[in-house]
Motif scaffolding. Structure first.
Motif, PDB file in Angstrom:
ATOM      1  N   UNK A   1       1.022  -1.116   0.153  1.00  0.00           N
ATOM      2  CA  UNK A   1       0.176  -0.029   0.031  1.00  0.00           C
ATOM      3  C   UNK A   1       0.989   1.211   0.020  1.00  0.00           C
ATOM      4  N   UNK A   2       1.797   1.180   0.820  1.00  0.00           N
ATOM      5  CA  UNK A   2       2.674   2.391   0.918  1.00  0.00           C
ATOM      6  C   UNK A   2       3.495   2.526  -0.199  1.00  0.00           C
ATOM      7  N   UNK A   3       3.794   1.501  -0.901  1.00  0.00           N
ATOM      8  CA  UNK A   3       4.635   1.585  -2.142  1.00  0.00           C
ATOM      9  C   UNK A   3       3.570   2.379  -3.350  1.00  0.00           C
ATOM     10  N   UNK A   4       2.215   1.954  -3.392  1.00  0.00           N
ATOM     11  CA  UNK A   4       1.340   2.244  -4.436  1.00  0.00           C
ATOM     12  C   UNK A   4       1.172   3.697  -4.315  1.00  0.00           C
ATOM     13  N   UNK A   5       1.022   4.440  -3.269  1.00  0.00           N
ATOM     14  CA  UNK A   5       0.670   5.735  -3.013  1.00  0.00           C
ATOM     15  C   UNK A   5       1.947   6.737  -2.962  1.00  0.00           C
ATOM     16  N   UNK A   6       3.161   5.881  -2.516  1.00  0.00           N
ATOM     17  CA  UNK A   6       4.188   6.644  -2.251  1.00  0.00           C
ATOM     18  C   UNK A   6       4.425   7.398  -0.973  1.00  0.00           C
ATOM     19  N   UNK A   7       3.196   6.990  -0.199  1.00  0.00           N
ATOM     20  CA  UNK A   7       3.131   7.977   1.061  1.00  0.00           C
ATOM     21  C   UNK A   7       2.404   7.118   2.296  1.00  0.00           C
ATOM     22  N   UNK A   8       3.164   7.121   3.367  1.00  0.00           N
ATOM     23  CA  UNK A   8       2.605   6.296   4.296  1.00  0.00           C
ATOM     24  C   UNK A   8       1.376   6.932   5.098  1.00  0.00           C
ATOM     25  N   UNK A   9       0.704   6.251   6.008  1.00  0.00           N
ATOM     26  CA  UNK A   9      -0.460   6.677   6.531  1.00  0.00           C
ATOM     27  C   UNK A   9      -0.339   8.062   7.342  1.00  0.00           C
ATOM     28  N   UNK A  10       0.889   8.294   8.014  1.00  0.00           N
ATOM     29  CA  UNK A  10       1.048   9.402   8.667  1.00  0.00           C
ATOM     30  C   UNK A  10       1.077  10.604   7.693  1.00  0.00           C
ATOM     31  N   UNK A  11       1.786  10.198   6.463  1.00  0.00           N
ATOM     32  CA  UNK A  11       1.832  11.655   5.773  1.00  0.00           C
ATOM     33  C   UNK A  11       0.447  11.787   5.158  1.00  0.00           C
ATOM     34  N   UNK A  12      -0.438  10.749   4.902  1.00  0.00           N
ATOM     35  CA  UNK A  12      -1.707  11.022   4.229  1.00  0.00           C
ATOM     36  C   UNK A  12      -2.460  11.574   5.580  1.00  0.00           C
ATOM     37  N   UNK A  13      -2.265  11.157   6.747  1.00  0.00           N
ATOM     38  CA  UNK A  13      -3.247  11.835   7.764  1.00  0.00           C
ATOM     39  C   UNK A  13      -2.880  13.435   8.058  1.00  0.00           C
ATOM     40  N   UNK A  14      -1.347  13.840   7.614  1.00  0.00           N
ATOM     41  CA  UNK A  14      -1.058  15.154   7.831  1.00  0.00           C
ATOM     42  C   UNK A  14      -1.715  15.968   6.618  1.00  0.00           C
ATOM     43  N   UNK A  15      -1.495  15.345   5.493  1.00  0.00           N
ATOM     44  CA  UNK A  15      -2.156  16.018   4.246  1.00  0.00           C
ATOM     45  C   UNK A  15      -3.702  16.348   4.566  1.00  0.00           C
ATOM     46  N   UNK A  16      -4.527  15.357   5.110  1.00  0.00           N
ATOM     47  CA  UNK A  16      -5.774  15.703   5.381  1.00  0.00           C
ATOM     48  C   UNK A  16      -5.861  16.753   6.283  1.00  0.00           C
ATOM     49  N   UNK A  17      -5.185  16.711   7.425  1.00  0.00           N
ATOM     50  CA  UNK A  17      -5.085  17.394   8.351  1.00  0.00           C
ATOM     51  C   UNK A  17      -4.948  19.245   7.885  1.00  0.00           C
ATOM     52  N   UNK A  18      -4.062  19.349   6.905  1.00  0.00           N
ATOM     53  CA  UNK A  18      -3.597  20.592   6.397  1.00  0.00           C
ATOM     54  C   UNK A  18      -4.815  20.872   5.638  1.00  0.00           C
ATOM     55  N   UNK A  19      -5.385  20.010   5.011  1.00  0.00           N
ATOM     56  CA  UNK A  19      -6.487  20.490   3.823  1.00  0.00           C
ATOM     57  C   UNK A  19      -7.791  21.059   4.832  1.00  0.00           C
TER      58      UNK A  19
END
Ligand code: C2E
Ligand code: MG
Ligand code: MG
Ligand code: MG
Length: 288
Positions: free
Chosen positions: A1-19
């Motif tokens: 999963x991490x490989x597919x998106x190139x981002x881990x859960x933490x990074x995704x979480x931070x992005x959604x927080x920022x948004x």
């Protein structure tokens, strides 16, 4: 999963927080401008006395005519306005606009009806609330006995001593107080007795469940009779069906408000409803 998106859960979480934070700041800054440009309108929803079938009041409900978006409902911006304190200037605009409207209707020959205005929690906590209201009554020439301020059960219960103090001052001016969304908070009946209020609005979630089971009906019936024992008028909000209306009538509820009778409508449509004599209210007649 991490490989597919190139981002881990933490990074995704931070992005959604920022948004989320950016969206919130955008909304706040848009709200700020909207207040300056007065992009808001008040809709009015009639309240009907069950004993006579007559419109005896309206509740003012805010909408935002957001540029490029259209009509935005209060649930989408009141929480942000509350959090950013923009609710203070906005709430003042609401009160002033509602009072002006009430005076204008009476001057144009419409029979006086109550004007119900919602106060948010932060507005209610303002030190200068009573002064602000007095000033607006003065400026607009509004009859204070036609003004009904709605505070929610949870706002009222935050600091009961403070609430009683403020409500007493408002009542001294002749203003009516209504406890909104009743049944959704946790007021003890003891507190209810202490509050200098005039009416109690049964929350629409209760009205919705009213006809579901005999036990729901029993609860509603007890709330109404308790309120009457405390000398309070009972308003049911969110009445959508004839079955609900019949039941509320049988249990001596005093007023109703809901889509069955009318949705909140713009000022010109509200005016048309108010101008109609009871006998002309065709769409209501069948319901009573
Ligand atoms: P509220 O004060 O409890 O107002 C009643 C809400 O129920 C309104 O939603 C009204 O349109 C809706 N309603 C009325 N009849 C029916 C019905 O039969 N069925 C259903 N499902 N809903 C019905 P609205 O206008 O979207 O307002 C939502 C809330 O936003 C209000 O709840 C109030 O808490 C807040 N609000 C609205 N205008 C103002 C305002 O000027 N100032 C403040 N502080 N809050 C406001
Ligand atoms: Mg709505
Ligand atoms: Mg209300
Ligand atoms: Mg309510």
């Amino acid at each position: 999963k991490v490989k597919e998106t190139g981002k881990n859960n933490y990074e995704l979480f931070m992005e959604s927080m920022k948004r989320k934070i950016i969206d919130k700041l955008d909304l706040e800054s848009d709200l700020r401008h909207a207040i300056e440009k007065e992009e808001f309108v008040l809709f009015y929803q009639p309240q009907i006395a069950l004993a006579t079938g007559e419109i005896i009041g309206v509740e003012a409900l805010i909408r935002w005519e957001r540029e490029g978006v259209g009509l935005v409902q209060p649930m989408e911006f009141i929480p942000a306005a509350e959090e950013s304190s923009l609710i203070i200037p906005l709430g003042e605009w609401v009160l002033k606009t509602a009072c002006k409207q009430n005076v204008k209707w009476i001057k144009s020959g419409i029979k006086p009806v109550l004007m119900a205005v919602n106060l948010s929690s932060k507005q209610f906590q303002q030190r200068n609330l009573v002064e602000m209201i007095e000033r607006i009554l003065d400026e607009t020439g509004m009859d204070p006995t036609l003004l009904e301020l709605e505070i929610t059960e949870s706002t009222a219960m935050q600091d009961i001593d403070f609430t009683i103090k403020v409500l007493k001052k408002l009542k001294e001016k002749g203003i009516r107080i209504s406890l909104d969304d009743f049944g959704t908070g946790y007021s003890s009946l003891n507190y209810l007795k202490m509050l200098p209020i005039d009416s109690l609005k049964i929350d629409k979630s209760f009205v919705h469940d009213l006809t579901n089971s005999p036990s729901e009906e029993t609860i509603a019936k007890s709330v109404i009779s308790l309120a009457h024992k405390l000398n309070l008028l009972v308003v049911a909000e969110g009445v959508e069906t004839k079955a609900q209306l019949e039941l509320l009538k049988n249990h001596m509820c005093d007023k109703v408000q809901g889509y069955l009778l009318s949705k909140p409508v713009p000022p010109n449509e509200a005016e048309k409803l108010l101008r109609k004599a009871k006998s002309e209210l065709e769409e209501f007649r069948g319901n009573f």
